[in-house]
Design a protein around this motif. Structure first.
Motif, mmCIF file in Angstrom:
data_model
loop_
_atom_site.group_PDB
_atom_site.id
_atom_site.type_symbol
_atom_site.label_atom_id
_atom_site.label_comp_id
_atom_site.label_asym_id
_atom_site.label_seq_id
_atom_site.Cartn_x
_atom_site.Cartn_y
_atom_site.Cartn_z
ATOM 1 N N ARG A 199 0.814 -1.217 0.000
ATOM 2 C CA ARG A 199 0.000 0.000 0.000
ATOM 3 C C ARG A 199 0.844 1.261 0.000
ATOM 4 O O ARG A 199 0.469 2.280 -0.579
ATOM 5 C CB ARG A 199 -0.918 -0.015 1.222
ATOM 6 C CG ARG A 199 -2.007 1.033 1.177
ATOM 7 C CD ARG A 199 -3.115 0.700 2.135
ATOM 8 N NE ARG A 199 -2.752 0.876 3.524
ATOM 9 C CZ ARG A 199 -2.818 -0.068 4.443
ATOM 10 N NH1 ARG A 199 -3.185 -1.291 4.115
ATOM 11 N NH2 ARG A 199 -2.480 0.185 5.699
ATOM 12 N N TYR A 246 -3.476 1.793 -8.053
ATOM 13 C CA TYR A 246 -3.573 1.351 -6.662
ATOM 14 C C TYR A 246 -3.367 2.501 -5.681
ATOM 15 O O TYR A 246 -4.065 2.599 -4.674
ATOM 16 C CB TYR A 246 -2.554 0.248 -6.378
ATOM 17 C CG TYR A 246 -2.816 -0.453 -5.067
ATOM 18 C CD1 TYR A 246 -3.688 -1.545 -5.009
ATOM 19 C CD2 TYR A 246 -2.231 -0.014 -3.885
ATOM 20 C CE1 TYR A 246 -3.962 -2.171 -3.803
ATOM 21 C CE2 TYR A 246 -2.500 -0.641 -2.682
ATOM 22 C CZ TYR A 246 -3.364 -1.714 -2.646
ATOM 23 O OH TYR A 246 -3.631 -2.323 -1.451
ATOM 24 N N ARG A 304 -6.352 4.691 -5.737
ATOM 25 C CA ARG A 304 -7.581 3.915 -5.545
ATOM 26 C C ARG A 304 -8.604 4.239 -6.626
ATOM 27 O O ARG A 304 -9.790 4.451 -6.372
ATOM 28 C CB ARG A 304 -8.192 4.178 -4.159
ATOM 29 C CG ARG A 304 -7.251 4.027 -2.987
ATOM 30 C CD ARG A 304 -6.783 2.632 -2.771
ATOM 31 N NE ARG A 304 -7.815 1.734 -2.309
ATOM 32 C CZ ARG A 304 -7.572 0.476 -1.910
ATOM 33 N NH1 ARG A 304 -6.345 -0.017 -1.971
ATOM 34 N NH2 ARG A 304 -8.547 -0.298 -1.502
ATOM 35 N N TYR A 319 -13.854 -1.540 -0.634
ATOM 36 C CA TYR A 319 -12.437 -1.805 -0.362
ATOM 37 C C TYR A 319 -12.049 -3.210 -0.802
ATOM 38 O O TYR A 319 -11.026 -3.401 -1.476
ATOM 39 C CB TYR A 319 -12.157 -1.634 1.133
ATOM 40 C CG TYR A 319 -10.718 -1.885 1.498
ATOM 41 C CD1 TYR A 319 -9.749 -0.895 1.363
ATOM 42 C CD2 TYR A 319 -10.310 -3.130 1.978
ATOM 43 C CE1 TYR A 319 -8.428 -1.128 1.693
ATOM 44 C CE2 TYR A 319 -8.992 -3.370 2.309
ATOM 45 C CZ TYR A 319 -8.056 -2.365 2.163
ATOM 46 O OH TYR A 319 -6.753 -2.610 2.488
ATOM 47 N N PHE A 354 -12.065 -3.720 -4.605
ATOM 48 C CA PHE A 354 -10.865 -3.113 -5.194
ATOM 49 C C PHE A 354 -9.664 -4.029 -5.007
ATOM 50 O O PHE A 354 -8.898 -4.270 -5.942
ATOM 51 C CB PHE A 354 -10.606 -1.752 -4.552
ATOM 52 C CG PHE A 354 -9.462 -0.991 -5.159
ATOM 53 C CD1 PHE A 354 -9.678 -0.047 -6.154
ATOM 54 C CD2 PHE A 354 -8.152 -1.212 -4.739
ATOM 55 C CE1 PHE A 354 -8.628 0.653 -6.721
ATOM 56 C CE2 PHE A 354 -7.086 -0.523 -5.295
ATOM 57 C CZ PHE A 354 -7.329 0.410 -6.296
#
Length: 231
Positions: A121, A140, A143, A156, A159
């Motif tokens: 992340r 990513y 988002r 969430y 995704f």
């Protein structure tokens, strides 16, 4: 090489963490107090920190605040480890700048999964996290998901599921494997969870959803269409 610093006053837990992380390919240094930790971090900035809240010579939240106000350490991903499990304690930790929060006792596979998810992340190589396949575009870091330049709103987990499928393009992924990677090794749900999210994802992606193929008795994949019709 990813280097992780573990700050944990319980020597048994610390030894377990260091052993498990090294076995999973990480460089690891363990500290039972804040003195040794701060001395080491002055020399080197790690990729990620596992930080216990209750330490014999300091408060983990104070250490967290100190790290977040130092220009050298302010962007280090930090996972708090604590025996405190109340919602209030979690909120305080996260609001103080922690990236994640794990309550003792925890499973080793859970913490490995959370570390990998957090490292992905916060990866600064944004080009790595821009994935494209035919009509589907996914960023990513931001988002963002688009199909034929139209923005798609995903939950969430939807995704994360789409990202994982795209990241493993042309690979057949079993339901169990997807469940473990997207929901985490500690998740106690059934593989039906994957099927439900795949259906929702296909619906929201519209024409892009047709790129998600069902592989009978196995799982799913995104990729070039097989010669045989998918089921």
């Amino acid at each position: 090489m990813v280097e992780i610093y573990c700050v944990e006053d319980d020597k048994n837990i610390l030894q377990l963490l260091v052993y498990a992380l090294k076995n999973n390919g990480f460089e690891v240094k363990g500290f039972v107090d804040t003195k040794g930790f701060f001395e080491e971090i002055e020399k080197n900035v790690p990729s990620l920190i596992l930080l216990d809240i209750m330490l014999p010579d300091g408060d983990g939240l104070d250490i967290l605040q100190s790290l977040r106000t130092n220009h050298r350490t302010k962007d280090i991903p930090i996972i708090m480890i604590t025996a405190k499990s109340s919602e209030y304690d979690k909120v305080v930790g996260l609001d103080s700048g922690a990236d994640d929060y794990i309550v003792k006792p925890f499973g080793i596979m859970e913490i490995i999964s959370r570390i990998n998810a957090l490292l992905r992340r916060v990866n600064l190589d944004t080009t790595k996290d821009i994935l494209k396949f035919k009509s589907i575009y996914l960023d990513y870091q931001k988002r963002i998901v688009k199909v034929e330049d139209q923005s798609i709103n995903l939950t969430y987990k939807e995704f994360e599921l789409l990202y994982y499928l795209l990241e493993n393009k042309n690979m057949v992924l079993s339901r169990d494997f997807i469940l473990n990677k997207v929901w985490g090794y500690s998740y106690e749900g059934e593989t039906r969870t994957v099927d439900v999210h795949i259906r929702s994802l296909r619906r929201k992606l519209g024409i892009g959803g047709k790129l998600i193929q069902t592989i009978r008795n196995v799982g799913y994949k995104i990729g070039e269409t097989d010669e045989k019709k998918d089921i």
